[in-house]
Scaffold this active site. Structure first.
Site, mmCIF file in Angstrom:
data_model
loop_
_atom_site.group_PDB
_atom_site.id
_atom_site.type_symbol
_atom_site.label_atom_id
_atom_site.label_comp_id
_atom_site.label_asym_id
_atom_site.label_seq_id
_atom_site.Cartn_x
_atom_site.Cartn_y
_atom_site.Cartn_z
ATOM 1 N N ASP A 4 -10.389 -2.914 -6.671
ATOM 2 C CA ASP A 4 -9.842 -1.866 -5.953
ATOM 3 C C ASP A 4 -10.435 -0.522 -5.831
ATOM 4 O O ASP A 4 -10.321 0.080 -7.103
ATOM 5 C CB ASP A 4 -8.431 -1.723 -6.061
ATOM 6 C CG ASP A 4 -7.742 -1.054 -5.053
ATOM 7 O OD1 ASP A 4 -8.094 -0.192 -4.572
ATOM 8 O OD2 ASP A 4 -6.252 -1.278 -4.880
ATOM 9 N N HIS A 33 -8.519 -3.343 -2.031
ATOM 10 C CA HIS A 33 -7.299 -2.558 -1.788
ATOM 11 C C HIS A 33 -6.716 -3.233 -0.482
ATOM 12 O O HIS A 33 -7.462 -3.774 0.465
ATOM 13 C CB HIS A 33 -7.346 -1.038 -1.527
ATOM 14 C CG HIS A 33 -6.127 -0.279 -1.512
ATOM 15 N ND1 HIS A 33 -5.406 -0.461 -2.623
ATOM 16 C CD2 HIS A 33 -5.602 0.074 -0.538
ATOM 17 C CE1 HIS A 33 -4.275 0.294 -2.480
ATOM 18 N NE2 HIS A 33 -4.144 0.589 -0.859
ATOM 19 N N CYS A 45 0.925 -1.149 0.122
ATOM 20 C CA CYS A 45 0.165 -0.062 -0.094
ATOM 21 C C CYS A 45 0.773 1.344 -0.034
ATOM 22 O O CYS A 45 1.684 1.520 -1.267
ATOM 23 C CB CYS A 45 -1.077 -0.079 1.140
ATOM 24 S SG CYS A 45 -2.310 1.235 1.049
#
Length: 235
Positions: free
Chosen positions: A168, A200, A120
């Site tokens: 996502d 995500h 991330c």
């Protein structure tokens, strides 16, 4: 088990968590955190990588903020993590990541190549590091900053592996395809893996993010990729 080292920077002593492989030596991996810090999840992945044969360094990027550890069971975990990430200047995080990489490369336990892996927030940071530092492998899980870093793509010539989910909401598929086009334009060693239905942060075991199928598929690919380019996998 891990211990904590300090890396001297212009701003003070940066805490860096270290994991050693069973043999005590091996190629190095710089592991860069999500917005939630060096969490239990990040520590778990670091331990997985150490068992696979790598010397793993995970810098505590929020050290300047004196934020402490986030509670991963907090219903507002996402909001608090985003707030911390917004308080941390990108230039400071990048400087700390590069300082940690330099220390990792010089560590007596490290033999062979050195790579960088991030999740991330850390996935984008890892890409930025790879554009500025010579690394032997890059793995980026859904790098959230990548849309703003694509002007660096030509500078990332190292073998790279990028994981994204097709569901996502933060990085929609059309954005992911723009990332793919930029990252692969001048690097035929860049690999992309799209995970159907995953959102995500799908590798994070928190129920709010986790996609078991995508996580289970991505990790063996990650280990195989690292083994190919760094050559440390011990099983």
């Amino acid at each position: 088990m891990s211990d904590v080292l300090t890396v001297t920077t212009d701003s003070g002593d940066l805490p860096v968590h270290r994991w050693l492989p069973p043999s005590g030596t091996g190629p190095g991996l710089l592991l860069l955190q999500e917005i939630f810090g060096v969490s239990d999840y990040i520590r778990s992945r670091a331990a997985d990588l150490a068992r696979a044969g790598y010397v793993v360094y995970a810098p505590q990027l929020y050290w300047r903020l004196d934020a402490g550890e986030l509670d991963e069971a907090d219903p507002d975990l996402l909001g608090k993590g985003m707030a911390l990430a917004q308080q941390l200047p990108w230039a400071d995080a990048l400087a700390d990541a590069r300082a940690s990489l330099t220390a990792l490369r010089a560590a007596p336990e490290v033999s062979g190549g050195v790579g960088v892996i991030g999740f991330c927030y850390g996935g984008g940071l890892a890409f930025n590091v790879a554009a500025l530092e010579p690394v032997d492998a890059l793995v980026s899980y859904y790098g959230s900053a990548l849309p703003n870093l694509l002007d660096l793509a030509q500078a990332v010539g190292t073998p790279s592996l990028h994981h994204f989910g097709t569901a996502d909401a933060y990085l929609p598929l059309d954005v992911v395809e723009k990332i793919r086009a930029a990252v692969t334009a001048d690097n035929d060693r860049a690999e992309f893996e799209l995970h159907e239905g995953a959102g995500h942060a799908f590798d994070n075991p928190n129920p709010a993010f986790h996609h078991p199928g995508a996580s289970a598929a991505a990790w063996p690919h990650t280990l195989a990729f690292l083994d190919e380019h760094l050559g440390a996998a011990q099983g």
